[in-house]
Design an enzyme around this catalytic site. Sequence first.
Site, PDB file in Angstrom:
ATOM      1  N   ASP A 252      27.379  50.795 -33.038  1.00 22.23           N
ATOM      2  CA  ASP A 252      28.379  51.462 -33.566  1.00 22.23           C
ATOM      3  C   ASP A 252      27.527  51.541 -34.961  1.00 22.23           C
ATOM      4  O   ASP A 252      27.761  50.557 -35.989  1.00 22.23           O
ATOM      5  CB  ASP A 252      29.628  50.758 -33.469  1.00 22.23           C
ATOM      6  CG  ASP A 252      29.943  50.732 -31.793  1.00 22.23           C
ATOM      7  OD1 ASP A 252      29.010  51.671 -31.327  1.00 22.23           O
ATOM      8  OD2 ASP A 252      31.288  50.391 -31.662  1.00 22.23           O
TER       9      ASP A 252
ATOM     10  N   ASP B 186      21.791  46.447 -34.443  1.00 22.95           N
ATOM     11  CA  ASP B 186      23.937  46.903 -33.827  1.00 22.95           C
ATOM     12  C   ASP B 186      23.258  48.857 -33.330  1.00 22.95           C
ATOM     13  O   ASP B 186      22.256  49.147 -33.866  1.00 22.95           O
ATOM     14  CB  ASP B 186      23.951  46.652 -36.125  1.00 22.95           C
ATOM     15  CG  ASP B 186      25.797  47.700 -35.743  1.00 22.95           C
ATOM     16  OD1 ASP B 186      26.341  47.068 -34.716  1.00 22.95           O
ATOM     17  OD2 ASP B 186      25.925  48.396 -36.120  1.00 22.95           O
TER      18      ASP B 186
ATOM     19  N   ASP C 115      24.694  48.359 -40.222  1.00 23.24           N
ATOM     20  CA  ASP C 115      25.590  48.958 -41.469  1.00 23.24           C
ATOM     21  C   ASP C 115      26.610  48.654 -41.720  1.00 23.24           C
ATOM     22  O   ASP C 115      27.629  49.230 -42.249  1.00 23.24           O
ATOM     23  CB  ASP C 115      26.151  50.597 -40.392  1.00 23.24           C
ATOM     24  CG  ASP C 115      27.318  50.060 -39.306  1.00 23.24           C
ATOM     25  OD1 ASP C 115      26.937  49.123 -38.428  1.00 23.24           O
ATOM     26  OD2 ASP C 115      28.734  50.608 -39.210  1.00 23.24           O
TER      27      ASP C 115
HETATM   28 MG   LIG Z   1      28.323  48.445 -36.722  1.00 17.23          MG
END
Ligand SMILES: [Mg+2]
Length: 262
Positions: A12, A10, A198
């Site tokens: 961000d 991923d 995240d």
């Molecule tokens: Mg993310």
Amino acid sequence: MPSDLIIFTDLDGTLLDHHSYSYAAAQSALSRVVKESFPLVLSSSKTAAEMAALARELPASPAALIVENGAGVVWSGEDTATGGRHGALMEALARVTPELRALFEGFADLGPEGVARLTGLPPAEAALASRRDWSEPGIWRGSEEARAAFLAELAAQGVTARQGGRFLTLSFGADKADRMKEVADRIAPTAHVLALGDAPNDIGMLEAADTGIIIANPHGAGIPPLPGEETGRIRRAGEGPAGWNAAVLAFIDELTSANRQA
Ligand SMILES: [Mg+2]
């Protein structure tokens, strides 16, 4: 020689810092990935247009981009628009009963200026976020009942919907986990699959990987305890690119020494 490892990440809050959007703290792990020639795949809710600059700049040139939350894949060396289905999606929307269609305000209806207003993104970034190839996010402005009728008409045309925090996103299906499998099968079918993320939209990918690494994000919703954590198949790492760096270096060392012993 087939690669031993393929890495899906991923962006961000994972490879990119939550505030600065920098991957600088992951530099040494990225260099190691380049040195070992492990394929790196970026997987994000961003559009191909939004990911293009980062993909060019990263030391490890991505083997593929999983874009728009898994609604599409862009293969290395391919034009971003290849295989996109946004046109077909807009045609499906145009066939919906006009009264229902009018209650959905999509990015295409809003235009880049409208998207900038709605998201708070600077105009140039809003323009890139508006360049959809595979999915259409928008705001639902009607009742729950009308929403169900709207989605039923779309479902009859093969269109699925996902409600995020703010946007109702339409696509022809597939998520980050589906695309991870597709990409791994095509470019590194025997490799160990490592995934890093995240946020809740990464859970499917973390669970489907051979090893999943949860990057800490105290600024977001975070990820609740997952079943694989007791066995070590899913692990937790520190925050952002620094956490990414330490976890990826440690994992490559672990894999290399296991292979040496084998
Ligand atoms: Mg993310």
